[in-house]
Design a protein around this motif. Structure first.
Motif, PDB file in Angstrom:
ATOM      1  N   UNK A 281       0.827  -1.205   0.000  1.00 59.59           N
ATOM      2  CA  UNK A 281       0.000   0.000   0.000  1.00 59.59           C
ATOM      3  C   UNK A 281       0.866   1.262   0.000  1.00 59.59           C
ATOM      4  N   UNK A 282       1.969   1.233   0.742  1.00 60.89           N
ATOM      5  CA  UNK A 282       2.844   2.404   0.827  1.00 60.89           C
ATOM      6  C   UNK A 282       3.425   2.793  -0.530  1.00 60.89           C
ATOM      7  N   UNK A 283       3.706   1.808  -1.370  1.00 60.26           N
ATOM      8  CA  UNK A 283       4.338   2.102  -2.655  1.00 60.26           C
ATOM      9  C   UNK A 283       3.333   2.199  -3.794  1.00 60.26           C
ATOM     10  N   UNK A 284       2.026   2.125  -3.461  1.00 59.51           N
ATOM     11  CA  UNK A 284       1.032   2.408  -4.484  1.00 59.51           C
ATOM     12  C   UNK A 284       0.353   1.223  -5.117  1.00 59.51           C
ATOM     13  N   UNK A 285       0.499   0.030  -4.539  1.00 60.89           N
ATOM     14  CA  UNK A 285      -0.210  -1.133  -5.065  1.00 60.89           C
ATOM     15  C   UNK A 285      -1.462  -1.366  -4.231  1.00 60.89           C
ATOM     16  N   UNK A 286      -2.611  -1.378  -4.878  1.00 58.68           N
ATOM     17  CA  UNK A 286      -3.849  -1.589  -4.150  1.00 58.68           C
ATOM     18  C   UNK A 286      -4.012  -3.021  -3.695  1.00 58.68           C
ATOM     19  N   UNK A 287      -3.362  -3.958  -4.390  1.00 60.23           N
ATOM     20  CA  UNK A 287      -3.497  -5.384  -4.081  1.00 60.23           C
ATOM     21  C   UNK A 287      -2.154  -5.975  -3.690  1.00 60.23           C
ATOM     22  N   UNK A 288      -2.042  -6.578  -2.498  1.00 60.39           N
ATOM     23  CA  UNK A 288      -0.793  -7.250  -2.121  1.00 60.39           C
ATOM     24  C   UNK A 288      -0.418  -8.360  -3.083  1.00 60.39           C
TER      25      UNK A 288
END
Length: 344
Positions: A281-288
């Motif tokens: 989430x911190x780097x901008x990915x909505x999905x792990x």
């Protein structure tokens, strides 16, 4: 007995030269006898490595009698390889010998034409130059080694060890190769690829027309930015933006942004104990899940395995990832970033 000939030219890299001597020299058959005869072949009675002078009894005219020919790297890969060395390697290949290069030895191998139309690798720092000089070769800078059957290449430094152990496994089987690996104090299989060890992407060069936009993207990479969003900030059409990025950077804006996010994730995995889901989430990915997939594509291993290898020990991530099982004796389980190719 299987004869391994190691090609030694002036300015040969000592570690590249010694790796095959060490690995194949330590390999013994179940009955205790040696599996290989290792020879160093030189163009003259003496060659210099810069650190020492080497004398060897074998010359290039013996390469054609070898079962495997290994080409170590040289300190100056930019120099033209001797014609006699190229002819000797071609003759050995025509006689059926297996040809393998370590690190920048891929430059000499590529100069023979044996890599044309094939996939190959070399040290990541030299990959772009190898691709520039030999456009008929498909250079992959993200793997430890490439096995094309008769012709093999490896990345830099310790990847030569991986390649030699791989050839032992091909020749003698897993049990013999595993014993050799233990004697070399090395894992028989190493997950990941050399992308794990590549330094952070360099900052955009001064004066680049896209430099302000690149810095804005890096500062806002945590946001869910689309191509339209980026084009609107740059005040150009998406089509124009794509064209300018390809001309100046070599990739699309979306591809550059994704790579920037993943490089940031590498830094967080190295220096924090944040859970993988939080870093995604911190780097901008909505999905792990999407983050893990993209991370593996770029780096060649999972976020958790990367943290185990390079983290400061600031924290852990809990239980293993679904479908990813750790293998005793190895830093992590499959898959390994290694390419096997049938030739094309």
């Amino acid at each position: 007995m299987h004869v391994v000939a190691v090609l030694a030219l002036d300015d040969v890299v000592p570690s590249d030269l010694m790796t095959p001597l060490d690995v194949f020299g330590r390999t013994h058959l179940p009955g205790g006898g040696p599996a290989y005869e290792v020879r160093i072949c030189t163009p003259a009675a003496e060659v210099t490595t810069g650190a020492f002078t080497l004398r060897a009894p074998w010359r290039f005219d013996t390469l054609a009698a070898a079962d495997t020919v290994i080409i170590p790297g040289r300190e100056d890969e930019a120099g033209d390889p001797p014609v006699a060395a190229l002819d000797a390697v071609r003759e050995a290949a025509a006689a059926g010998a297996r040809i393998a290069s370590i690190c920048s030895g891929a430059f000499l191998l590529a100069a023979t034409g044996l890599l044309d139309g094939r996939r190959a690798t070399t040290h990541w720092a030299a990959a772009a130059e190898l691709a520039r000089r030999h456009p008929a070769v498909t250079v992959d800078p993200n793997v430890l080694y490439v096995d094309n059957g008769q012709v093999l290449t490896s990345a830099g430094a310790s990847a030569g060890l991986d390649l030699c152990l791989h050839m032992v496994r091909r020749d003698q089987g897993v049990a013999v190769a595993a014993r050799t690996a233990r004697l070399c104090v090395a894992p028989l299989e190493r997950d990941g690829g050399q992308a794990q060890f590549i330094d952070r992407d360099p900052p955009p060069p001064d004066g680049l027309a896209l430099e302000p936009l690149l810095r804005w993207l890096a500062a806002n990479s945590h946001r869910e930015l689309t191509l339209a969003d980026i084009a609107a900030h740059a005040r150009v059409s998406p089509r124009t933006l794509n064209r300018r990025f390809r001309e100046q950077i070599g990739v699309t804006p979306v591809a550059w942004l994704r790579r920037s996010r993943l490089r940031h994730a590498q830094q967080l995995l190295e220096t924090t104990g944040h859970p993988v889901e939080m870093i995604a989430a911190q780097v901008g990915f909505g999905s792990p899940a999407a983050f893990r997939e993209r991370f593996r594509e770029l780096v060649g291993t999972s976020p958790r395995a990367y943290r185990r290898a390079f983290g400061t020990g600031a924290g852990t991530d809990g239980p293993p990832e679904p479908g990813h099982v750790a293998v005793p004796g190895h830093p992590d389980g499959p898959p390994r970033r290694v390419v096997h190719s049938s030739g094309g």
